[in-house]
Design a protein around this motif. Structure first.
Motif, PDB file in Angstrom:
ATOM      1  N   TYR A  80      40.684  31.847  23.200  1.00  0.00           N
ATOM      2  CA  TYR A  80      41.079  33.281  23.771  1.00  0.00           C
ATOM      3  C   TYR A  80      42.516  33.258  24.552  1.00  0.00           C
ATOM      4  O   TYR A  80      43.103  34.098  24.907  1.00  0.00           O
TER       5      TYR A  80
ATOM      6  N   THR B 188      40.890  33.974  33.878  1.00  0.00           N
ATOM      7  CA  THR B 188      41.842  34.829  34.344  1.00  0.00           C
ATOM      8  C   THR B 188      41.807  35.115  35.617  1.00  0.00           C
ATOM      9  O   THR B 188      42.603  35.745  36.342  1.00  0.00           O
TER      10      THR B 188
ATOM     11  N   ALA C 177      38.096  41.514  33.132  1.00  0.00           N
ATOM     12  CA  ALA C 177      39.170  41.039  32.033  1.00  0.00           C
ATOM     13  C   ALA C 177      38.972  41.553  30.748  1.00  0.00           C
ATOM     14  O   ALA C 177      39.754  42.002  29.993  1.00  0.00           O
ATOM     15  N   TRP C 178      37.680  41.731  30.152  1.00  0.00           N
ATOM     16  CA  TRP C 178      37.148  42.319  29.081  1.00  0.00           C
ATOM     17  C   TRP C 178      37.748  43.871  28.794  1.00  0.00           C
ATOM     18  O   TRP C 178      38.471  44.285  28.052  1.00  0.00           O
TER      19      TRP C 178
ATOM     20  N   MET D 105      40.684  39.018  24.645  1.00  0.00           N
ATOM     21  CA  MET D 105      39.501  38.811  25.523  1.00  0.00           C
ATOM     22  C   MET D 105      38.697  40.334  25.246  1.00  0.00           C
ATOM     23  O   MET D 105      37.655  40.293  25.960  1.00  0.00           O
TER      24      MET D 105
ATOM     25  N   LEU E 202      35.366  34.696  31.081  1.00  0.00           N
ATOM     26  CA  LEU E 202      36.436  35.332  31.175  1.00  0.00           C
ATOM     27  C   LEU E 202      37.387  34.971  32.674  1.00  0.00           C
ATOM     28  O   LEU E 202      38.699  35.102  32.708  1.00  0.00           O
TER      29      LEU E 202
END
Length: 253
Positions: free
Chosen positions: A60, A218, A223-224, A69, A214
């Motif tokens: 990722y 991050t 994040a998605w 992501m 994720l």
């Protein structure tokens, strides 16, 4: 709706339709490859297939923009397994999609009869079930989850829904549909309903687990969604009336 038992004739019809539809797609791809002077692997390595291949190889964080992501890990994980045995992401992805399209068609045949499966196999969008995309894998898990739920096999349905949730965000809507089936089901006690709803924790935990993963990369729980809106600006949450206005604009000649 009663489930359809697939007898020998119905099963043969589905398999023949699968062979014919996949063969037609392969012939068209071969003709285009010859006309455009491209290899077959290059023909199937377009758009999101490139991103899935990159995820399988490098993970990722391989793109600084973070747009990878936006893709769920189920398909890249299987492509990575293919790489481990010497299959390129293109070849492995095509094999996976072809096999899963048959598995999905059999489930659809049990849900709606052989002609429902045949219509799905020959639909114009069937091209996406023969390339390294998530459609075949997701449909195989989702259709069988629904079939198992219709058969009152709720543990199997929840596990299959969890598989679907590793593949696409659409797994969230599948879990919601299964929840609606439980709540509206007839002739079952509330104790049975609660037990079935509790099983939906399994697919929900997959979605939460992906969000948590994720976040570990991050520090962002969204994040998605950030990747979706960053990489594909046309995707995002809108009000129902805005969606209606966009639909009306798109319908204009």
């Amino acid at each position: 709706m009663k489930l359809h038992s697939l007898d020998t004739r119905s099963g043969r019809m589905i398999i023949q339709a699968w062979l014919a539809s996949r063969g037609l797609i392969c012939v068209m791809a071969l003709l285009l490859a010859i006309i455009e002077g491209r290899s077959m692997q290059d023909m199937v390595n377009n758009w999101d297939a490139v991103h899935y291949g990159e995820l399988a190889r490098d993970g990722y964080l391989s793109q600084q923009s973070g747009i990878l992501m936006a893709f769920f890990p189920g398909l890249p994980a299987l492509l990575k397994a293919g790489l481990a045995i010497g299959l390129s992401t293109q070849v492995g992805g095509v094999i996976l999609s072809l096999v899963c399209s048959l598995i999905a068609a059999i489930a659809l045949g049990r849900l709606g009869g052989p002609w429902a499966a045949i219509a799905w196999l020959f639909a114009p969008t069937a091209i996406f079930t023969a390339v390294p995309y998530t459609e075949s894998l997701f449909c195989a898990a989702a259709f069988w989850a629904w079939e198992r739920a219709r058969s009152d096999r709720w543990l199997s349905a929840s596990l299959l829904a969890a598989v679907a949730c590793t593949v696409r965000v659409s797994g969230l809507f599948l879990a919601g549909a299964l929840f609606a089936m439980i709540i509206t089901g007839r002739k079952i006690s509330w104790a049975q309903r609660l037990r079935r709803v509790a099983l939906l924790i399994i697919p929900a935990s997959v979605l939460l687990g992906f969000a948590g993963y994720l976040y570990s990369l991050t520090g962002d729980w969204t994040a998605w969604y950030t990747a979706e809106t960053t990489g594909w600006a046309i995707r995002g949450l809108t009000s129902p009336w805005d969606s209606l206005l966009h639909a009306l604009d798109a319908a204009k000649p």
